[in-house]
Motif scaffolding. Structure first.
Motif, PDB file in Angstrom:
ATOM      1  N   ILE B 236      33.736  22.047  82.642  1.00 17.00           N
ATOM      2  CA  ILE B 236      34.786  21.201  82.070  1.00 17.00           C
ATOM      3  C   ILE B 236      35.979  21.233  83.013  1.00 17.00           C
ATOM      4  N   VAL B 237      36.291  22.428  83.467  1.00 13.11           N
ATOM      5  CA  VAL B 237      37.431  22.573  84.361  1.00 13.11           C
ATOM      6  C   VAL B 237      36.894  22.858  85.765  1.00 13.11           C
ATOM      7  N   SER B 238      37.049  21.906  86.657  1.00  6.10           N
ATOM      8  CA  SER B 238      36.606  22.125  88.028  1.00  6.10           C
ATOM      9  C   SER B 238      37.326  21.148  88.935  1.00  6.10           C
ATOM     10  N   PHE B 239      37.532  21.557  90.151  1.00  7.27           N
ATOM     11  CA  PHE B 239      38.251  20.713  91.102  1.00  7.27           C
ATOM     12  C   PHE B 239      37.439  20.687  92.379  1.00  7.27           C
ATOM     13  N   SER B 350      30.150  14.561  77.575  1.00  6.34           N
ATOM     14  CA  SER B 350      29.090  13.846  78.274  1.00  6.34           C
ATOM     15  C   SER B 350      29.170  14.172  79.750  1.00  6.34           C
ATOM     16  N   PRO B 351      28.027  14.192  80.408  1.00  3.97           N
ATOM     17  CA  PRO B 351      27.995  14.677  81.768  1.00  3.97           C
ATOM     18  C   PRO B 351      28.411  13.624  82.783  1.00  3.97           C
ATOM     19  N   ASN B 352      28.975  14.080  83.877  1.00  2.00           N
ATOM     20  CA  ASN B 352      29.252  13.234  85.025  1.00  2.00           C
ATOM     21  C   ASN B 352      28.907  14.103  86.232  1.00  2.00           C
ATOM     22  N   ARG B 355      30.221  17.732  86.573  1.00  2.75           N
ATOM     23  CA  ARG B 355      31.389  17.906  85.710  1.00  2.75           C
ATOM     24  C   ARG B 355      31.075  17.390  84.321  1.00  2.75           C
ATOM     25  N   LEU B 356      31.864  17.841  83.369  1.00  6.72           N
ATOM     26  CA  LEU B 356      31.719  17.346  82.015  1.00  6.72           C
ATOM     27  C   LEU B 356      32.970  16.588  81.662  1.00  6.72           C
ATOM     28  N   SER B 357      32.794  15.480  80.963  1.00  8.15           N
ATOM     29  CA  SER B 357      33.994  14.808  80.499  1.00  8.15           C
ATOM     30  C   SER B 357      34.036  14.884  78.987  1.00  8.15           C
ATOM     31  N   ILE B 358      35.242  14.948  78.474  1.00  4.45           N
ATOM     32  CA  ILE B 358      35.436  15.018  77.035  1.00  4.45           C
ATOM     33  C   ILE B 358      35.339  13.586  76.520  1.00  4.45           C
TER      34      ILE B 358
END
Lengths: 223, 585
Positions: B236-239, B350-352, B355-358
């Motif tokens: 969820i949190v990644s850069f 949902s996945p991207n 990464r995960l998006s809310i």
């Protein structure tokens, strides 16, 4: 200096807004309401002078909080920094300096706010200059009333433009869905540019649609 | 707010003596085998400890000391790992030399074999390194094992065993001891302690979840179990790109979150995302989890909520009937929804890629959310055949908008769930998508009719009855009925036709009535003429009754009217069947 005389109110509204939470800034998720730094940005877009500093005091939320989702194509890399540019400006490098979206496209999702309307209550502090403090008030009032701005104010992200108007008198009642007290968690207050660009956070609570914003360097705001 | 609430939930579970959840420094892992060693450090045996109660042996999930993500680096885990690390085992596929192996491939293969050796040596050093701190005899036996073990001393049988065991990791046990080595309390305490000490050396700062000054997480744990995301897990949190960072911060320092908060939210989220947690739903491309604030009714609340959205996941039929009855009572206002003051949270992810998006985040009291789910199900109620479901799960609604599940619009699932849970309008595109499917399929079955009814009722303020309503004012409804009656007359007159008027004219009749109805009525004269006396009278009467309610055939019907047309058609058809079954009774 009488701060009460420097008080201004501005009504702003827009179709979409995204006040991104730092923890979800890649796949953006908006805060429930406008952050103080976004409000400051709106005020500065209309009137900014090195002589003054805007201080946001209150944010009134007038529309119910509604979210929606969008997905957009964005760029993954950043433009060249000053350091990289130097060798180009000095003539050491002459190859083409460009970013190509096709090579570096990123699809990012965002959870954004829909149909927002706020009243920003703020005042300014005169930090230098010998002009009468009232001058800034009049200039801001004139500019806001006429719809003048240095750059178009926006709601969190550049693409979500804000409409604005000068506002006087008591703010209208908030939507009934905002009645009562709501804890919004830790919210970004602003970036402390003097101290290594440290973000400062405060615990935001909304009472009947109004968020009181503490002073940036008060004890309630933590870095 | 999302991460805060997840952390609060973790704290509640951790404080609850009846539930267990991984503590800081530990994480659940899939374990397949155990390495049993003698107290002098020699290897006794390798044993399969997979769960064999199911059809296939399944890896056991055990909470084990966790040393963080490994990615590509060589990093041994404490007291558990792959056989490559624990025993220096070289997978058989690396040993066999393929027939036509190029020089380059051979080099690559050799590199992989060398890597196993490096892994084993790293694990060896790592475990021996704690020898002076963990003086208990069990650990000393392990140290002796690490010192003496030669990777090439695996027997033929053991090699075969490791090749067969599959994906699971291995753990250690001393022979004659019932506990695994990592289960010894003193060892666990030592690990938890050593984790907190290690953290102190990192960057400190303000944690925006807990609000305290702690060590900040540079990388966050991954979340697994989201449909469509990478199987290794997503964050969820990644850069992971320069464009995502700002103000000169690196990686997750862009989002100051403490190590412990990061651990808590990821652990509790992973737990809810486990297959049988009962707190996970899949809607379109979105995986959603939901939970109630700790309360005595939490389970009941979560069951009713899940049932209202996806009743298919309830295998226990008596339980399903019980909850279904409860939901109907709530919908009819006969019962109060439980959990009036209990907080309830729904998180859609949902996945991207990695990464995960809310997709959505909805919080409210359990009472109001269940009430809304019940209202949604009540709106869907429409006359149905004996085989049709009483409650429609959300995925079935979405399935009506496309030929196959991968063609469903990606944003529709989230929007639909959001509208159900907030009590807002259904997504506008839902109606048009379903009408489009009806025109393509020329068929209206129960789920489609039910959804159209719900949308017309909620978005267009049309009160539509459950059964046929011959007094309705809108002509489009009666046009639908008329079409059903004309089709019926044809079916009765010419049984066994391959293509009826429905197959040819349904689309045109529902969108541009004036262009086809006159022709259809002319045709029906022939059909009615062919019917036997009794049926003829019934058919004529029915057509007359419906035509009596129509002034003219409108040239064009809008989307809502096309929906009404479909409902009229469906109601009339259901009416044929119900009457027939009554006669048979």
């Amino acid at each position: 200096m009488d701060i009460e005389k420097n008080r201004v109110s501005l009504r702003i509204w827009g179709e979409f807004a995204c006040f991104t939470r730092p923890e979800m800034k890649v796949e953006r998720v908006s805060y429930d309401v406008m952050t103080p730094s976004a409000a400051r940005g709106v005020l500065e877009a209309i009137y900014w002078k090195p002589e003054i500093r805007w201080v946001v005091r209150k944010i009134h939320v007038l529309q119910p909080i509604r979210f929606t989702n969008i997905r957009r194509n964005e760029l993954g890399g950043v433009g060249p920094s000053d350091r990289t540019l130097k060798s180009y400006l000095g003539g050491e490098k002459t190859n083409v300096l460009a970013q190509v979206i096709e090579d570096d496209r990123q699809q990012r999702a965002a959870t954004i706010l829909q149909n927002v309307e706020y009243i920003i209550e703020a005042h300014y502090e005169v930090i230098k200059g010998n002009d009468p403090p009232q001058k800034h008030y009049e200039m801001f009032k004139r500019r806001a009333s006429k719809g003048q701005c240095f750059q178009r104010p926006y709601l969190g992200c550049r693409e979500f433009v804000a409409d604005f108007e000068w506002y006087e008198g008591d703010p209208p009642a908030a939507d009934i869905s905002l009645a009562g007290e709501r804890d919004l968690g830790f919210m970004l207050h602003d970036i402390d540019f003097q101290n290594g660009m440290t973000p400062r956070f405060f615990r935001a609570t909304m009472k009947g649609g109004v968020i009181e914003v503490p002073q940036l360097y008060s004890s309630e705001v933590k870095a | 707010m999302i991460l805060q609430k997840l952390c609060e939930y973790y704290d509640r579970i951790a404080a609850d003596p009846e539930q267990s959840i991984a503590a800081v420094g530990f994480a659940p892992q899939k374990i397949g085998f155990e390495v049993v060693i003698e107290s002098d450090g020699s290897l006794h045996a390798l044993q399969d400890i997979r769960d064999t109660s199911g059809r296939k042996p399944a890896n056991r999930i055990i909470e084990l000391p966790y040393g963080g993500k490994r990615a590509n680096a060589i990093a041994p885990m404490f007291l558990w790992d792959k056989a490559e690390y624990l025993l220096g085992w070289v997978p058989p596929e690396l040993k066999v030399e393929p027939d036509s192996e190029s020089e380059k491939d051979k080099e690559k293969r050799q590199k992989k074999i060398d890597r196993v050796g490096l892994c084993f040596r790293a694990a060896q050093e790592f475990h021996i390194g704690f020898a002076e701190e963990l003086l208990m005899p069990e650990y000393q036996s392990l140290v002796a094992f690490w010192k003496n073990w030669k990777p090439d001393s695996l027997t033929e049988e053991q090699l075969q065993f490791l090749a067969d065991i599959g994906t699971g990791f291995g753990v250690f046990r001393i022979r004659k001891s019932t506990n695994f080595l990592h289960d010894i309390p003193a060892v666990q305490e030592f690990w938890a302690q050593s984790q907190t000490v290690a953290e102190d050396s990192d960057t400190d700062g303000f944690c925006l979840v807990s609000g305290s000054n702690t060590t900040l997480a540079r990388l966050h744990p991954v979340v697994k179990g989201i449909a469509g995301a990478q199987s290794a897990g997503a964050s969820i949190v990644s850069f992971n790109d320069d464009a995502f960072t700002s103000y000169g911060k690196e990686q997750s320092f862009n989002a100051p979150i403490g190590e412990s908060s990061a651990f808590k939210y990821a652990t509790v989220l992973n737990r809810m995302l486990e297959r049988d947690s009962g707190r996970r739903l899949r809607i379109g491309d979105t995986t959603c989890v939901f939970w109630a604030d700790q309360s005595t009714e939490a389970e009941e609340i979560e069951d009713i909520f899940a049932f209202g959205l996806d009743n298919d996941q309830f295998e226990d039929e008596t339980r399903a009937n019980e909850i279904g009855a409860m939901l109907s009572r709530i919908a009819q206002g006969e019962a109060e929804p439980p959990g009036a003051g209990t907080g309830f949270y729904v998180l859609g992810l949902s996945p991207n890629a990695a990464r995960l998006s809310i997709r959505f985040w909805i919080s409210g009291t359990a009472g109001e959310l269940i009430e809304r789910v019940a209202q949604h199900q009540a709106r869907l109620e429409i006359a149905k055949g004996p085989k049709d479901k009483t409650f429609l799960p959300l995925w079935l609604i979405l399935a009506q908008t496309a030929r196959e599940s991968k063609e469903i619009q990606p944003l529709l699932g989230g929007a639909l769930l959001r509208s159900v849970l907030t009590g807002g309008r259904y997504p506008e595109s839902l109606l048009s998508a379903i009408i489009r499917r009806i025109r393509a399929e020329r068929e209206i079955r129960h789920p489609k009719a039910a959804i159209i009814k719900a949308i017309l009722n909620h978005n267009h303020q049309k009160e539509i009855s459950v059964m046929l309503d011959i007094e309705r004012a809108e002509p489009s409804y009666h046009l639908g009925r008329l079409f059903a009656s004309l089709e019926r007359a044809q079916e009765d007159a010419l049984p066994g036709l391959n293509a009826t008027i429905k197959d040819r004219y349904f689309g045109a009749a529902s969108s541009t009535p004036s262009s086809v109805f006159p022709r259809l009525i002319r045709m029906s004269q022939h059909h009615v003429g062919k019917l036997e006396a009794g049926k003829k009278v019934v058919a004529e009467k029915r057509l007359q009754e419906i035509m009596g309610r129509l002034d003219a055939f409108p040239p064009h019907l809008g989307l809502a009217d096309q929906g009404l047309f479909a409902i009229g058609y469906y109601h009339q058809r259901q009416d044929f069947f119900t009457k027939k079954s009554k006669k048979e009774d």
